[in-house]
Design a protein around this motif. Structure first.
Motif, short mmCIF file in Angstrom:
data_model
loop_
_atom_site.label_atom_id
_atom_site.label_comp_id
_atom_site.label_asym_id
_atom_site.label_seq_id
_atom_site.Cartn_x
_atom_site.Cartn_y
_atom_site.Cartn_z
N GLN A 1 49.03 31.21 34.06
CA GLN A 1 48.05 31.28 32.97
C GLN A 1 48.29 32.48 32.07
N GLN A 2 47.82 32.33 30.85
CA GLN A 2 47.75 33.42 29.89
C GLN A 2 46.86 34.52 30.46
N ARG A 3 47.26 35.76 30.26
CA ARG A 3 46.41 36.86 30.73
C ARG A 3 45.35 37.18 29.68
N ILE A 4 44.11 37.22 30.12
CA ILE A 4 42.98 37.59 29.27
C ILE A 4 42.56 39.00 29.64
N VAL A 5 42.58 39.90 28.68
CA VAL A 5 42.19 41.30 28.92
C VAL A 5 40.78 41.51 28.39
N GLY A 6 39.91 41.99 29.25
CA GLY A 6 38.53 42.23 28.84
C GLY A 6 37.63 42.31 30.06
N PRO A 7 36.35 42.56 29.85
CA PRO A 7 35.43 42.71 30.98
C PRO A 7 35.19 41.41 31.71
N GLY A 8 34.93 41.52 33.01
CA GLY A 8 34.59 40.36 33.81
C GLY A 8 33.09 40.10 33.79
N ILE A 9 32.73 38.84 33.73
CA ILE A 9 31.32 38.43 33.73
C ILE A 9 31.13 37.42 34.85
N GLY A 10 30.14 37.64 35.68
CA GLY A 10 29.81 36.69 36.73
C GLY A 10 28.47 36.03 36.46
N VAL A 11 28.42 34.72 36.61
CA VAL A 11 27.17 33.96 36.48
C VAL A 11 26.92 33.30 37.83
N PHE A 12 25.74 33.54 38.39
CA PHE A 12 25.43 33.13 39.76
C PHE A 12 24.26 32.15 39.71
N LEU A 13 24.40 31.05 40.44
CA LEU A 13 23.51 29.92 40.23
C LEU A 13 23.04 29.32 41.54
N LEU A 14 21.88 28.69 41.49
CA LEU A 14 21.39 27.89 42.61
C LEU A 14 20.98 26.53 42.05
N PHE A 15 21.57 25.48 42.63
CA PHE A 15 21.29 24.12 42.20
C PHE A 15 20.58 23.35 43.32
N ASP A 16 19.70 22.45 42.90
CA ASP A 16 19.06 21.53 43.83
C ASP A 16 19.51 20.12 43.48
N ARG A 17 20.56 19.65 44.15
CA ARG A 17 21.12 18.32 43.95
C ARG A 17 21.36 17.99 42.48
N GLY A 18 22.09 18.89 41.83
CA GLY A 18 22.48 18.68 40.44
C GLY A 18 21.54 19.28 39.41
N ARG A 19 20.45 19.89 39.86
CA ARG A 19 19.48 20.49 38.92
C ARG A 19 19.50 22.00 39.07
N LEU A 20 19.78 22.72 37.97
CA LEU A 20 19.81 24.17 38.00
C LEU A 20 18.39 24.72 38.17
N ILE A 21 18.21 25.57 39.19
CA ILE A 21 16.87 26.12 39.42
C ILE A 21 16.82 27.65 39.35
N THR A 22 17.93 28.33 39.56
CA THR A 22 17.92 29.79 39.52
C THR A 22 19.24 30.29 38.96
N GLU A 23 19.18 31.41 38.20
CA GLU A 23 20.38 31.97 37.60
C GLU A 23 20.30 33.49 37.58
N PHE A 24 21.48 34.10 37.53
CA PHE A 24 21.61 35.55 37.50
C PHE A 24 22.98 35.86 36.92
N ALA A 25 23.14 37.04 36.33
CA ALA A 25 24.45 37.40 35.77
C ALA A 25 24.69 38.89 35.95
N HIS A 26 25.97 39.26 36.00
CA HIS A 26 26.32 40.68 36.00
C HIS A 26 27.60 40.90 35.21
N ARG A 27 27.82 42.16 34.84
CA ARG A 27 29.06 42.61 34.22
C ARG A 27 29.81 43.45 35.25
N ARG A 28 31.11 43.22 35.35
CA ARG A 28 31.94 44.02 36.26
C ARG A 28 32.34 45.31 35.55
#
Length: 425
Positions: free
Chosen positions: A200-227
């Motif tokens: 893959q092409q190298r992407i230079v920049g900050p990392g972002i994480g998106v954290f999720l909880l699904f209930d059988r295909g339905r998004l119910i909770t979310e959170f994010a952070h920056r590395r």
């Protein structure tokens, strides 16, 4: 009588975060690991430690143990932590549900997100940006794409864990700065030469994480952070990170990819934001708990408790509000980051020109106090896991020092040769 939760992979930091979060809510937490003592079982919130066959090296033995253990013991909820144990639970979920509650995705959904090639293809179909990618079918397939590769290049096995008849083989990300390095890498790395991979092409920049909880295909909770810092420094496990608001685009990307496959349970979507354009590129999806889980808990999203509720059929709180700007530091991981910066060159570490200087790395490490900074391992309420981790780290560093000494000794002239030369003179 409190409910009982069995948490696997006691040597992992997210296992410790789960044990502390549930233990503080009065849940009886049992910890499993392939060693007699582990990071998470050192916690005062661990009610019982269970030793089992290595999930990585004895896959069938672990699965057999797990099913027999759940048949024999009363366990209300099972929470796997790593890719390997999550795969085992997903693969055996129909039998496991006869004895215990779980919140894991269908096996085909888990295997889909674990396959980086299939994920890239799906992301493109969904309009989610990914780095420019070439598919390589082992060393024989390298010649078909090598003329199209741009450097520096990022080389990734299709899967982070490769299943074999005996167990699982760990695989990692590599970098190549030239065609010669790329060819050498495929010659010297067995899992690249004999299994599919991506360049893959190298992407230079900050990392972002998106954290999720699904209930059988339905998004119910979310959170994010920056590395903010990682180990290895060019990209890997975050050692310092900060809670952030969820970008609406990234939420939509998650729903496009995970909703149609009926995702159930937690997932992490990892992005790199191009420093030049601001465009986020999807790097990978992990269908399990993540290393920086403690940050979400500190900021106000108790994922372990939400998963516990989901597994038991309760309705988890939908997208609880959380505090932005909370930082979490893995101190011993940050020490590793610093030692790598001091002992290796920027090129050896595959760092971009924009990387902070070594002096700045030292100054950053010595900044121990900041507003809203939490230490994930050194918890004043539960110090034994930190002391255990210090002991393990000391052993690792001692082993590394011994190896360096042996290498230095090998470079010295043989003593008998030196005596001969002295006699001749």
């Amino acid at each position: 009588m409190p409910q009982t939760v069995f948490v696997t992979d006691g040597g992992e930091r997210p296992a410790l975060a789960i044990v502390r979060a549930l233990g503080r809510r009065g849940v009886s937490v049992w910890v499993g690991h392939d060693q007699n003592v582990s990071l998470a079982s050192s916690s005062k919130y661990c009610a019982r430690h269970v030793t089992y066959p290595s999930p990585r090296h004895d896959r069938r033995g672990f699965e057999r143990f797990l099913l027999e253990f759940l048949t024999r013991e009363h366990v209300d909820v099972v929470m796997p932590v790593t890719d390997v144990t999550t795969h085992a639970v997903c693969a055996n979920q129909d039998v496991i549900r006869l004895h215990s509650a779980i919140a894991v995705p269908p096996l085909d959904a888990f295997e889909f997100v674990s396959d980086k090639s299939a994920l890239v293809e799906r992301a493109v179909q969904c309009g989610v940006a990914v780095p420019r990618t070439e598919y390589v079918s082992g060393s024989a397939g390298l010649r078909d794409v090598i003329d199209r590769v741009q450097y520096p290049a990022v080389i990734k096995p299709i899967q982070s864990r490769i299943r074999t008849a005996a167990g699982w083989v760990g695989a990692t990300v590599h970098y190549a700065y030239s065609e010669q390095e790329l060819r050498q890498l495929y010659r010297d790395t067995p899992y690249l030469s004999s299994h599919p991979s991506l360049i893959q092409q190298r992407i230079v920049g900050p990392g972002i994480g998106v954290f999720l909880l699904f209930d059988r295909g339905r998004l119910i909770t979310e959170f994010a952070h920056r590395r903010l810092r990682e180990k290895p420094p060019a990209g890997g496990a975050s050692v310092l990170r900060e809670s952030a608001a969820v970008d609406s685009r990234l939420r939509e990307y998650a729903q496009r990819i995970l909703e149609p496959i009926g995702w159930h349970g937690v997932a992490m979507m990892e992005y790199k934001q191009d420093a030049r354009t601001g465009q986020p590129f999807l790097m990978e999806v992990n269908g399990r708990f993540w290393g920086s889980l403690q940050l979400a808990i500190d900021a106000g999203v108790d994922f372990p408790h939400l998963v516990y509720q989901l597994a038991l059929g309760a309705a988890p709180e939908s997208s609880p509000a959380y505090q932005i700007g909370v930082k979490s530091r893995w101190l011993l991981g940050d020490l590793d980051h610093l030692l790598l910066r001091l002992c290796k060159s920027n090129r050896d570490l595959c760092l971009p020109p924009s990387a902070p200087s070594r002096l700045q790395a030292v100054i950053d490490f010595l900044t121990f106090s900041q507003p809203d900074l939490h230490y994930e391992d050194a918890d004043g309420d539960d110090l034994r896991p930190f002391l255990y981790e210090v002991g393990q780290t000391t052993k690792t560093l001692s082993g590394s020092a011994a190896r360096l000494l042996r290498r230095a000794m090998k470079r010295l002239p043989d003593s008998s040769d030196g005596a001969k030369r002295l006699a001749e003179n």
